[in-house]
Design an enzyme around this catalytic site. Structure first.
Site, PDB file in Angstrom:
ATOM      1  N   TRP A  75      -2.915  -2.780  -1.566  1.00 43.74           N
ATOM      2  CA  TRP A  75      -2.479  -4.130  -1.926  1.00 43.74           C
ATOM      3  C   TRP A  75      -3.130  -5.032  -0.882  1.00 43.74           C
ATOM      4  CZ3 TRP A  75       0.937  -8.055  -0.065  1.00 43.74           C
ATOM      5  CH2 TRP A  75       1.395  -8.948  -1.051  1.00 43.74           C
ATOM      6  N   LYS A 123       6.306  -3.966  -4.998  1.00 40.13           N
ATOM      7  CA  LYS A 123       7.701  -3.532  -4.986  1.00 40.13           C
ATOM      8  C   LYS A 123       8.275  -3.606  -3.584  1.00 40.13           C
ATOM      9  CE  LYS A 123      11.426  -1.724  -6.694  1.00 40.13           C
ATOM     10  NZ  LYS A 123      12.270  -2.756  -7.336  1.00 40.13           N
ATOM     11  N   GLU A 162      18.487 -15.936  -9.419  1.00 39.23           N
ATOM     12  CA  GLU A 162      17.995 -14.599  -9.750  1.00 39.23           C
ATOM     13  C   GLU A 162      17.470 -14.538 -11.199  1.00 39.23           C
ATOM     14  OE1 GLU A 162      17.040 -12.075  -8.364  1.00 39.23           O
ATOM     15  OE2 GLU A 162      17.241 -10.393  -9.729  1.00 39.23           O
ATOM     16  N   HIS A 203      20.225 -34.901  -9.630  1.00 35.48           N
ATOM     17  CA  HIS A 203      19.472 -35.488  -8.513  1.00 35.48           C
ATOM     18  C   HIS A 203      17.979 -35.182  -8.625  1.00 35.48           C
ATOM     19  CE1 HIS A 203      23.198 -36.681  -6.672  1.00 35.48           C
ATOM     20  NE2 HIS A 203      23.663 -35.444  -6.800  1.00 35.48           N
ATOM     21  N   ASN A 252      -1.489   2.153   5.737  1.00 36.45           N
ATOM     22  CA  ASN A 252      -0.535   1.179   5.191  1.00 36.45           C
ATOM     23  C   ASN A 252      -0.047   0.333   6.361  1.00 36.45           C
ATOM     24  OD1 ASN A 252       1.593  -0.203   3.992  1.00 36.45           O
ATOM     25  ND2 ASN A 252       2.975   1.559   4.025  1.00 36.45           N
ATOM     26  N   GLY A 253      -0.067  -0.988   6.216  1.00 37.37           N
ATOM     27  CA  GLY A 253       0.389  -1.876   7.300  1.00 37.37           C
ATOM     28  C   GLY A 253      -0.726  -2.816   7.720  1.00 37.37           C
ATOM     29  N   GLU A 267       8.808 -13.638 -12.404  1.00 32.88           N
ATOM     30  CA  GLU A 267       8.166 -12.392 -11.981  1.00 32.88           C
ATOM     31  C   GLU A 267       7.472 -11.674 -13.119  1.00 32.88           C
ATOM     32  OE1 GLU A 267      10.585 -10.260  -8.411  1.00 32.88           O
ATOM     33  OE2 GLU A 267      11.706 -10.516 -10.242  1.00 32.88           O
ATOM     34  N   CYS A 313       0.833  -1.212   0.000  1.00 36.41           N
ATOM     35  CA  CYS A 313       0.000   0.000   0.000  1.00 36.41           C
ATOM     36  C   CYS A 313       0.865   1.259   0.000  1.00 36.41           C
ATOM     37  CB  CYS A 313      -0.867   0.051   1.251  1.00 36.41           C
ATOM     38  SG  CYS A 313      -1.899  -1.383   1.461  1.00 36.41           S
ATOM     39  N   ARG A 352       4.845   0.495  -6.162  1.00 44.35           N
ATOM     40  CA  ARG A 352       4.835  -0.356  -4.969  1.00 44.35           C
ATOM     41  C   ARG A 352       3.946  -1.579  -5.162  1.00 44.35           C
ATOM     42  NH1 ARG A 352       6.498   2.898  -0.447  1.00 44.35           N
ATOM     43  NH2 ARG A 352       5.312   1.695   1.044  1.00 44.35           N
ATOM     44  N   LYS A 409      13.568 -13.589 -12.245  1.00 42.45           N
ATOM     45  CA  LYS A 409      13.149 -12.546 -13.198  1.00 42.45           C
ATOM     46  C   LYS A 409      12.128 -13.117 -14.179  1.00 42.45           C
ATOM     47  CE  LYS A 409      14.204  -9.864 -11.451  1.00 42.45           C
ATOM     48  NZ  LYS A 409      14.715  -9.639 -10.208  1.00 42.45           N
TER      49      LYS A 409
HETATM   50  C1  G6P Z   1       9.600  -7.795  -3.244  1.00 50.39           C
HETATM   51  C2  G6P Z   1      10.027  -7.318  -4.613  1.00 50.39           C
HETATM   52  C3  G6P Z   1      11.324  -7.985  -5.012  1.00 50.39           C
HETATM   53  C4  G6P Z   1      12.385  -7.732  -3.969  1.00 50.39           C
HETATM   54  C5  G6P Z   1      11.931  -8.170  -2.573  1.00 50.39           C
HETATM   55  C6  G6P Z   1      12.874  -7.667  -1.486  1.00 50.39           C
HETATM   56  O1  G6P Z   1       9.235  -9.131  -3.303  1.00 50.39           O
HETATM   57  O2  G6P Z   1       9.011  -7.593  -5.562  1.00 50.39           O
HETATM   58  O3  G6P Z   1      11.766  -7.460  -6.255  1.00 50.39           O
HETATM   59  O4  G6P Z   1      13.562  -8.405  -4.304  1.00 50.39           O
HETATM   60  O5  G6P Z   1      10.646  -7.613  -2.287  1.00 50.39           O
HETATM   61  O6  G6P Z   1      12.795  -6.281  -1.447  1.00 50.39           O
HETATM   62  P1  G6P Z   1      13.902  -5.319  -0.873  1.00 50.39           P
HETATM   63  O7  G6P Z   1      13.329  -3.946  -1.059  1.00 50.39           O
HETATM   64  O8  G6P Z   1      14.068  -5.675   0.583  1.00 50.39           O
HETATM   65  O9  G6P Z   1      15.143  -5.537  -1.634  1.00 50.39           O
END
Ligand code: G6P
Length: 615
Positions: free
Chosen positions: A86, A610, A485, A508, A112-113, A492, A2, A27, A489
């Site tokens: 959110w 985000k 990673e 394995h 927010n929270g 995501e 949020c 966000r 990507k």
């Molecule tokens: C969310 C984002 C990711 C990010 C993760 C950690 O899941 O979508 O892209 O890697 O949070 O976020 P931070 O701000 O702690 O790196």
């Protein structure tokens, strides 16, 4: 997660808050709303889905359509609050979207929270006759303020705060009073101080084009903002607090797309510059940095523990390999979300580093709080200046990578690896190691530039790559986190199943998956021993007629084993500690172009946020 934004001032706050909400879109959110005073009453306007796009159902207007007529805002107000939601409690629909208005109509809040004790509070309020219009936890705040209101707005807010458990920041407006109140405990909130106006929001984005003067509220503080740019910061008990006014460290240009189709692509391309920003002011005086960034670092470090989530955790995993191999200090990287629930054994000489782009990730923050409580040495590697993790850590390194808007993290990852390498230089008492590292770091921006020579090739093969139903990303040693990673990507933003695996573990289990629907993506660079072992794994996949895409700095060797259906991306050579920076870039581009080809919402992928500010 949020986002909240509120305005009090002489301009049309609807426009300021609307633009602010657009800037908070990064966000992640599923519904949105605005609340303001009109003809002595509080009015709210809400919608589901994107602020400016009708993507929910045909004919369902978005927020922009509801607020504008002939391209102009049809409402005007000088005290306004807005919210991107959110969903946590209750489905994403207009009823649950914020602002929430008290039953009497006297107060409206955006939050927010999470209010952890909302259920008990809700039952208490219901027994007093309050009726709830939504399924959210947030709505209790509006009713509580109403319940406690006895001609003093601030008193009612303060009494409400004594009742709330959980992590929150919220803004509240009152039908009668010409003030905007904001408060925080556990979730972020900052105050932009403009010319005769105040904007309060989750971060600086909504106001950076209007003012660069900012106050970062700490937990258990509230701000009462009035007209003419007047404000008071107080403790929850009402004691006045003097806050330092800081300067927002970036410009509006930094948060626009700069000609790229998506923020993500812009951020991928920025990496030559952003990695440089992370090391440039530091490499020439590493020893001073030790004093400045990591004061009182223990002499006999027991372990280095990297804590993070998502991409940041994978950068921490790269750190784990570097710390053990080159600094010879035991090291681990831990998912913060797991760490906080297993009562970890922590020693005083453990050095714990929270790695986070946003500096707001709830699990990472909690992990840091736990290790701090156990007396370990804590620090942060964080991008967002003044964020909660940065402040809790109190020391460490900022990335200086600029705001990252694309939800899928890219430039933060590569800068985190630079920062982790810098930190490790402090542990390694070997001048030639340091000199080689500095030399290689200085060459990196140029080498990253060379990686983009492969962009056209990656774009060209995209239609073929996008046909695969799943991907197995394989790497060994320091390239294992790169595989994780790279797969992250693809998941995501392209929404294709992709799994990162240590290439040695492939036989394995995952090797059973090899067929024409799966592409194995290998990262084969670095030291001979590791190169050869990973190449052996590739040969095993080829023996089973699997198709492969290879990222390598030694094409000649790899090519011997490939056939026409396979793909090779050549990357420049660097030292292993920096190679994840080079190797991840083609994988970022691959995910980007596949997602774009498939028409995905790249900067704001479905279901993702985000900044995840709830555990
Ligand atoms: C969310 C984002 C990711 C990010 C993760 C950690 O899941 O979508 O892209 O890697 O949070 O976020 P931070 O701000 O702690 O790196």
């Amino acid at each position: 997660m949020c986002g909240i934004v509120g305005y009090i001032g002489n301009d049309n706050g609807i426009e300021v808050v609307f633009n602010g909400l657009v800037r908070l879109e990064y966000r992640g959110y599923d519904s949105v709303g605005i609340g303001f005073k009109e003809n002595g009453k509080i009015k709210t306007i809400k919608s589901v889905g994107r602020i400016q796009k009708s993507d929910v159902a045909p004919g369902m207007p978005n927020l922009e359509e509801k607020l504008k007529e002939d391209g102009k805002f049809k409402f005007s107000s000088h005290i306004v609050i807005g919210h991107t939601r959110w969903a946590t409690h209750g489905a994403p629909n207009e009823r649950n979207a914020h602002p929430h208005v008290s039953m009497s109509g006297r107060f409206a809040i955006v939050h927010n929270g999470i209010i952890e004790n909302y259920y008990t509070l809700k039952k208490e309020l219901e027994s007093k006759g309050y009726k709830f219009a939504s399924e959210t936890d947030s709505e209790v705040i509006a009713h509580l303020i109403d319940y406690f209101y006895d001609s003093d707005f601030l008193e009612a807010v303060k009494k409400t705060l004594t009742k709330l458990n959980g992590a929150y920041s919220f803004l509240v407006i009152s039908q009668k009073d010409d003030v905007l109140i904001g408060t925080k405990k556990g979730s972020p909130l900052c105050v932009g101080i403009g010319d005769n106006e105040i904007i309060i929001s989750s971060d600086e984005m909504p106001f950076v084009d209007r003012t660069k003067k900012v106050i970062y509220l700490s937990d258990n503080e509230l701000v009462v903002a009035q007209f003419n740019g007047k404000y008071d910061v107080k403790s929850f008990e009402g004691i006045n607090i003097e806050k330092e006014i800081k300067e927002v460290p970036y410009d509006i240009e930094a948060i626009t797309k700069g000609g790229y189709k998506h923020f993500m692509l812009k951020e991928i391309h920025e990496q030559s510059m952003t990695v440089k920003n992370t090391f440039i002011s530091r490499v020439d005086h590493i020893d001073t940095m030790l004093r400045d960034n990591f004061p009182n670092l223990p002499r006999n470090i027991n372990r280095v523990i990297y804590l993070g989530c998502g991409t940041s955790l994978y950068a921490g995993m790269v750190g784990m390999y570097i710390t053990e191999r080159y600094a010879h200090v035991p090291s681990r990287a831990e998912y913060a979300s797991e760490f906080i629930y297993r009562d970890p054994v922590i020693f005083r000489n453990d050095v714990c580093i929270a790695v986070s782009q946003s500096g707001e990730t709830a699990d990472t923050k909690e992990a840091l709080r736990i290790v701090k409580g156990k007396g370990a040495y804590i620090s942060g590697i964080v991008n967002t200046v003044g964020s909660q993790i940065a402040r809790l850590a109190g020391r460490g390194m900022y990335l200086h990578a600029g705001p990252e808007i694309g939800v899928a993290s890219t430039k933060a990852f590569t800068s985190q690896i630079i920062a982790i390498n810098l930190f490790n230089m402090l542990l390694i008492d070997n001048n030639s190691y340091k000199q080689e590292m500095i030399n290689e770091m200085k060459k990196l921006p140029m080498k990253i530039g060379e990686v983009f020579d492969t962009e056209d090739y990656i774009k060209d093969i995209t239609p073929e790559i996008a046909k695969y139903k799943s991907f197995l990303y394989l790497g060994r040693d320091i390239n294992y986190p790169v595989a994780l990673e790279g797969a992250l990507k693809m998941k995501e933003i392209a929404y294709i199943h992709a799994e990162g695996y240590s290439s040695g573990e492939m036989k394995h289990g995952p090797i059973a998956l090899v067929d024409e629907n799966m592409l194995s993506v290998f990262i084969i660079t670095g030291e001979k021993k590791i190169y050869q072992k990973t190449l052996n794994n590739l040969i095993e996949i080829k023996a089973r007629k699997g198709n492969v895409l290879v990222i390598t700095d030694n094409v000649g060797e790899v090519k011997k084993y490939l056939d026409n259906d396979d793909y090779v991306v050549r990357v420049p050579c660097t030292i292993p500690q920096l190679s994840p920076i080079i190797n991840i870039i083609p994988l970022q581009l691959l995910a980007y172009y596949v997602a774009d080809y498939l028409g995905r919402e790249i900067d704001k992928p479905r279901n993702l946020a985000k900044s995840v500010t709830v555990e």
